[in-house]
Every structure is written in structure tokens, then in C-alpha cells.
Enzyme design. Structure first.
Site, PDB file in Angstrom:
ATOM      1  N   SER A  19       4.105   9.284   4.709  1.00  0.00           N
ATOM      2  CA  SER A  19       4.100   7.826   4.514  1.00  0.00           C
ATOM      3  C   SER A  19       3.261   7.115   5.575  1.00  0.00           C
ATOM      4  CB  SER A  19       5.534   7.289   4.571  1.00  0.00           C
ATOM      5  OG  SER A  19       5.509   5.870   4.570  1.00  0.00           O
ATOM      6  N   LYS A  70      14.079   4.897  -5.203  1.00  0.00           N
ATOM      7  CA  LYS A  70      13.678   3.539  -5.592  1.00  0.00           C
ATOM      8  C   LYS A  70      14.519   2.950  -6.726  1.00  0.00           C
ATOM      9  CE  LYS A  70       9.043   2.468  -5.195  1.00  0.00           C
ATOM     10  NZ  LYS A  70       7.597   2.611  -5.431  1.00  0.00           N
ATOM     11  N   ASP A 107       5.747  -4.558  -4.807  1.00  0.00           N
ATOM     12  CA  ASP A 107       4.511  -3.888  -5.240  1.00  0.00           C
ATOM     13  C   ASP A 107       3.599  -4.818  -6.039  1.00  0.00           C
ATOM     14  OD1 ASP A 107       4.729  -1.418  -4.051  1.00  0.00           O
ATOM     15  OD2 ASP A 107       5.682  -0.450  -5.770  1.00  0.00           O
ATOM     16  N   GLY A 133      -1.854   4.166 -17.476  1.00  0.00           N
ATOM     17  CA  GLY A 133      -0.652   4.742 -16.880  1.00  0.00           C
ATOM     18  C   GLY A 133       0.564   3.883 -17.162  1.00  0.00           C
ATOM     19  N   GLY A 135       3.798   4.743 -15.409  1.00  0.00           N
ATOM     20  CA  GLY A 135       4.836   5.221 -14.497  1.00  0.00           C
ATOM     21  C   GLY A 135       5.462   4.062 -13.734  1.00  0.00           C
ATOM     22  N   GLY A 136       6.072   4.396 -12.606  1.00  0.00           N
ATOM     23  CA  GLY A 136       6.779   3.378 -11.812  1.00  0.00           C
ATOM     24  C   GLY A 136       5.850   2.273 -11.343  1.00  0.00           C
ATOM     25  N   LEU A 222      -5.183   2.129  -7.998  1.00  0.00           N
ATOM     26  CA  LEU A 222      -4.034   2.149  -7.087  1.00  0.00           C
ATOM     27  C   LEU A 222      -4.110   3.330  -6.128  1.00  0.00           C
ATOM     28  CD1 LEU A 222      -2.897  -0.217  -8.541  1.00  0.00           C
ATOM     29  CD2 LEU A 222      -0.800   1.018  -8.967  1.00  0.00           C
TER      30      LEU A 222
HETATM   31  P1  NAP Z   1       4.580   8.111 -11.516  1.00  0.00           P
HETATM   32  O1  NAP Z   1       5.722   7.226 -11.845  1.00  0.00           O
HETATM   33  O2  NAP Z   1       4.816   9.565 -11.274  1.00  0.00           O
HETATM   34  O3  NAP Z   1       3.476   7.955 -12.687  1.00  0.00           O
HETATM   35  C1  NAP Z   1       2.340   8.784 -12.715  1.00  0.00           C
HETATM   36  C2  NAP Z   1       1.405   8.283 -13.806  1.00  0.00           C
HETATM   37  O4  NAP Z   1       0.228   9.113 -13.808  1.00  0.00           O
HETATM   38  C3  NAP Z   1       1.996   8.372 -15.217  1.00  0.00           C
HETATM   39  O5  NAP Z   1       1.462   7.338 -16.005  1.00  0.00           O
HETATM   40  C4  NAP Z   1       1.489   9.749 -15.676  1.00  0.00           C
HETATM   41  O6  NAP Z   1       1.442   9.898 -17.063  1.00  0.00           O
HETATM   42  C5  NAP Z   1       0.081   9.709 -15.126  1.00  0.00           C
HETATM   43  N1  NAP Z   1      -0.479  11.043 -15.010  1.00  0.00           N
HETATM   44  C6  NAP Z   1      -0.149  12.014 -14.123  1.00  0.00           C
HETATM   45  N2  NAP Z   1      -0.888  13.130 -14.350  1.00  0.00           N
HETATM   46  C7  NAP Z   1      -1.689  12.860 -15.414  1.00  0.00           C
HETATM   47  C8  NAP Z   1      -2.664  13.604 -16.134  1.00  0.00           C
HETATM   48  N3  NAP Z   1      -2.978  14.876 -15.791  1.00  0.00           N
HETATM   49  N4  NAP Z   1      -3.296  13.003 -17.170  1.00  0.00           N
HETATM   50  C9  NAP Z   1      -3.006  11.736 -17.516  1.00  0.00           C
HETATM   51  N5  NAP Z   1      -2.082  10.971 -16.875  1.00  0.00           N
HETATM   52  C10 NAP Z   1      -1.434  11.532 -15.833  1.00  0.00           C
HETATM   53  O7  NAP Z   1       3.828   7.601 -10.193  1.00  0.00           O
HETATM   54  P2  NAP Z   1       3.663   6.094  -9.681  1.00  0.00           P
HETATM   55  O8  NAP Z   1       4.692   5.817  -8.661  1.00  0.00           O
HETATM   56  O9  NAP Z   1       3.544   5.197 -10.852  1.00  0.00           O
HETATM   57  O10 NAP Z   1       2.260   6.196  -8.879  1.00  0.00           O
HETATM   58  C11 NAP Z   1       1.050   6.363  -9.592  1.00  0.00           C
HETATM   59  C12 NAP Z   1      -0.133   6.300  -8.629  1.00  0.00           C
HETATM   60  O11 NAP Z   1      -0.209   5.027  -8.008  1.00  0.00           O
HETATM   61  C13 NAP Z   1      -0.071   7.317  -7.483  1.00  0.00           C
HETATM   62  O12 NAP Z   1      -1.366   7.797  -7.243  1.00  0.00           O
HETATM   63  C14 NAP Z   1       0.410   6.497  -6.303  1.00  0.00           C
HETATM   64  O13 NAP Z   1      -0.031   7.013  -5.059  1.00  0.00           O
HETATM   65  C15 NAP Z   1      -0.270   5.169  -6.589  1.00  0.00           C
HETATM   66  N6  NAP Z   1       0.421   4.021  -5.981  1.00  0.00           N
HETATM   67  C16 NAP Z   1      -0.280   3.270  -5.098  1.00  0.00           C
HETATM   68  C17 NAP Z   1       0.315   2.170  -4.533  1.00  0.00           C
HETATM   69  C18 NAP Z   1      -0.478   1.337  -3.573  1.00  0.00           C
HETATM   70  O14 NAP Z   1       0.115   0.572  -2.809  1.00  0.00           O
HETATM   71  N7  NAP Z   1      -1.789   1.401  -3.618  1.00  0.00           N
HETATM   72  C19 NAP Z   1       1.644   1.828  -4.846  1.00  0.00           C
HETATM   73  C20 NAP Z   1       2.331   2.621  -5.762  1.00  0.00           C
HETATM   74  C21 NAP Z   1       1.706   3.734  -6.331  1.00  0.00           C
HETATM   75  P3  NAP Z   1       2.710  10.570 -17.844  1.00  0.00           P
HETATM   76  O15 NAP Z   1       3.725   9.464 -18.025  1.00  0.00           O
HETATM   77  O16 NAP Z   1       2.131  11.062 -19.098  1.00  0.00           O
HETATM   78  O17 NAP Z   1       3.218  11.671 -16.951  1.00  0.00           O
END
Ligand code: NAP
Length: 278
Positions: A19, A70, A107, A133, A135-136, A222
Site C-alpha cells: 500500500s 471494504k 474513491d 470494467g 468491479g469494485g 485507474l
Molecule cells: P476488481 O473488483 O477485482 O475488478 C477487476 C476488474 O477487472 C473487473 O471488471 C474484471 O472483470 C476486470 N478484469 C480482470 N482481469 C480481466 C481480463 N483478463 N480481461 C478482462 N477484464 C478483466 O478490482 P477493482 O478494485 O475494481 O480495481 C480495478 C483496478 O483499478 C485495479 O487495477 C486497481 O489497482 C485500480 N484502482 C485504482 C485506484 C486508484 O486510486 N487509482 C482505486 C481503485 C482501484 P470480471 O468482472 O470479468 O472479472
């Protein structure tokens, strides 16, 4: 807590060793001369309710929450903001002097502040937004885009069901596209956001075709490791305004710091450099 007690905050999750939050809050504490500490707290299978009940007794004024807690914190907190409830997750906790735990999700605000700072001409109301996407993180982005008045959100996710669920939670402004159509939905969009982990260090490459991107669109990834992703480079080549994900990470942290330590920290180039070199 008495006034002489040193305020503590931290990030609760597992794993937390990666982190950036301790370095970020530590930098701000030092910069503003605040006597306080921010620590990583690797809390895996321990009883979260018990941990959160004990922390204020030890001098903690609040905490960030990350994977895998979370969602679970929403059931433990006494006060949950509307946006955290809608998103279904909290990332910021405040331990109030009356003993109550307040849970919020910053966020979305971090996402908006990042675009406003780094793409100053961004007008979210000028056209549809595309979100890749579901996800969360996508839930926070969709909530924020609705709040700033985007006319339509085109959403595509590898697992269609997750996108459909998001649509039923957030309403008719969200239009779901099949993952194979993700490239086509970008046409005419004023805002495009990658919320998938594609393109992140150690993850598969981002391969959605970008030919339909409109020059001048604001494109945000992101992912912040690497800082410049192929998605951003390809979008810049097509004349888009590109913004990396680090700013969101910095901006989402500012409200918590302010609530815990009493000063609204600046998110500026010095902050960015401090985190990049940490
Ligand atoms: P998460 O809930 O695990 O969601 C992951 C997302 O990526 C889902 O939509 C998933 O699709 C997709 N995905 C993963 N592998 C894939 C693949 N091979 N092909 C197509 N889609 C794929 O994670 P999250 O918390 O939402 O985070 C997502 C990203 O955002 C991460 O990289 C994280 O580091 C980044 N993030 C950045 C910030 C920031 O402050 N900049 C804040 C939060 C998150 P499925 O539903 O099909 O699995």
C-alpha cells in the site's frame, strides 16, 4: 481521547505491505508538522468488529480500509454515507469521539478531483462516458459520473452479469455492452475510463480496440503501476487528453487526512513526486 494524545491512523487490509497510503499520509504529516502516525495494519482473518472496537481505545482516530474488508465494514459501522451504501464498500473510517464509527467511500470524489485537476477542460456533461470494467472501483466511478451529470454511461465488462448488476443498482443512465463490443461503445464518448486491472504490472495486456475514440475525449486509466499505460499512450496518439491513475489515489486520501488530522492536504506535484520516489 485527551488533547495530548498523539493521533493515529492506518490502513486495514491484507495484504497491505504494497500500500502507498502509509508513505502518502506520512509525507503529509511531515509536511504539515503534525504529530501523528499512519501505519499499515495487516488484518487478515481476525475479527474485524473486535479490531475496529479496539482501535479507538489505542488512540486511532480513523482508518482506510482495503481488500478484503471494504464491504464487510459497512455492516459494522454505525453511520454509513449514502454513497458508500450505494457503492457497497467503504474505504475511509472515522472513529468519532462518541464511540460511533462513520464509514465513507472517497474513491469517486478522488476520481473526479483527479480529472478536474489534470484535464482542466473536462466537461462530463458534454457527452456519454464509457466505463470499462464492473468491479469494485467501477461502482465508485459510475456513482461519481452520475453525480457530476453525465448524460449516459456505457458500461462493458468481461463478465456481463457484473455489469448488468451494476445497471440494476444505478439505473437507466447505465447502458450495458457485451465485452466484444467494448471498442465500439467508445464512439462519441467525452469521457473514457479503464477500471479493469488490464495493463497493470503482472496482469494481462489491455487489448480493447481504440479506433472509435473521439479526439479530444478525456481518457483516464485507474491503473497507476505502470504510471503510463499502453492504453493511455494509444489514446494520446489518437488525440485524446490522458490522465493517469495516481492522482485518484492521492485525491481519495485527502478527505480522510483532513478528518483525522485537521488539515486539508494539498495534492500537488510535490506530493506526487514524494509518492513516486517512496
Ligand atoms: P476488481 O473488483 O477485482 O475488478 C477487476 C476488474 O477487472 C473487473 O471488471 C474484471 O472483470 C476486470 N478484469 C480482470 N482481469 C480481466 C481480463 N483478463 N480481461 C478482462 N477484464 C478483466 O478490482 P477493482 O478494485 O475494481 O480495481 C480495478 C483496478 O483499478 C485495479 O487495477 C486497481 O489497482 C485500480 N484502482 C485504482 C485506484 C486508484 O486510486 N487509482 C482505486 C481503485 C482501484 P470480471 O468482472 O470479468 O472479472
Amino acid at each position: 481521547m485527551t488533547d495530548t494524545r498523539i493521533p493515529l491512523a492506518g490502513v486495514i487490509g491484507s495484504p497491505v505491505a504494497h500500500s502507498k497510503s502509509p508513505a502518502l499520509h506520512g509525507y503529509w504529516l511531515q509536511r504539515y508538522g503534525i504529530k501523528g502516525y499512519y501505519v499499515p495494519l495487516d488484518i487478515g482473518h481476525m475479527d474485524l468488529r473486535q479490531v475496529l472496537g479496539t482501535m479507538p481505545l489505542m488512540g486511532f482516530v480513523g482508518a482506510n480500509v482495503t481488500i478484503p474488508h471494504k464491504e464487510a465494514v459497512l455492516k459494522i459501522a454505525d453511520v454509513v454515507t449514502d454513497r458508500a451504501a450505494l457503492i457497497g464498500a467503504a474505504n475511509t473510517l472515522i472513529f468519532r469521539p462518541d464511540g460511533r464509527i462513520h464509514a465513507d467511500n472517497t474513491d469517486g470524489a478522488g476520481f473526479v478531483a483527479n480529472l478536474r485537476q489534470n484535464a482542466p477542460g473536462w466537461d462530463p456533461q458534454s457527452g456519454p462516458a464509457a466505463v470499462l470494467g464492473a468491479g469494485g472501483a467501477a461502482r465508485a466511478i459510475v456513482a461519481a459520473l452520475i453525480e457530476v451529470g453525465v448524460p449516459e454511461i456505457r458500461l462493458s465488462n468481461r463478465t456481463r452479469l457484473r455489469a448488468d448488476n451494476l445497471r440494476s443498482d444505478f439505473g437507466a443512465k447505465v447502458v450495458v455492452y457485451d465485452w466484444v463490443q467494448a471498442g465500439n461503445m467508445l464512439e462519441g464518448c467525452a469521457t473514457v475510463v479503464n477500471t479493469t486491472s488490464l495493463g497493470m504490472v503482472g496482469k494481462p495486456e489491455f487489448r480493447v480496440p481504440l479506433d472509435a475514440l473521439t479526439p479530444g475525449a478525456v481518457v483516464n486509466d485507474l491503473v497507476y503501476a505502470p504510471l503510463r499505460t499502453k492504453f493511455l499512450d494509444d489514446a494520446a496518439e489518437r488525440g485524446c487528453v490522458t490522465v493517469d491513475g495516481l492522482g485518484m489515489l492521492l485525491h481519495q486520501a485527502a478527505p480522510g487526512f483532513e478528518r483525522w488530522f485537521g488539515i486539508r492536504p494539498d495534492v500537488d506535484e510535490a506530493t506526487r513526486q514524494a509518492i513516486l520516489s517512496a
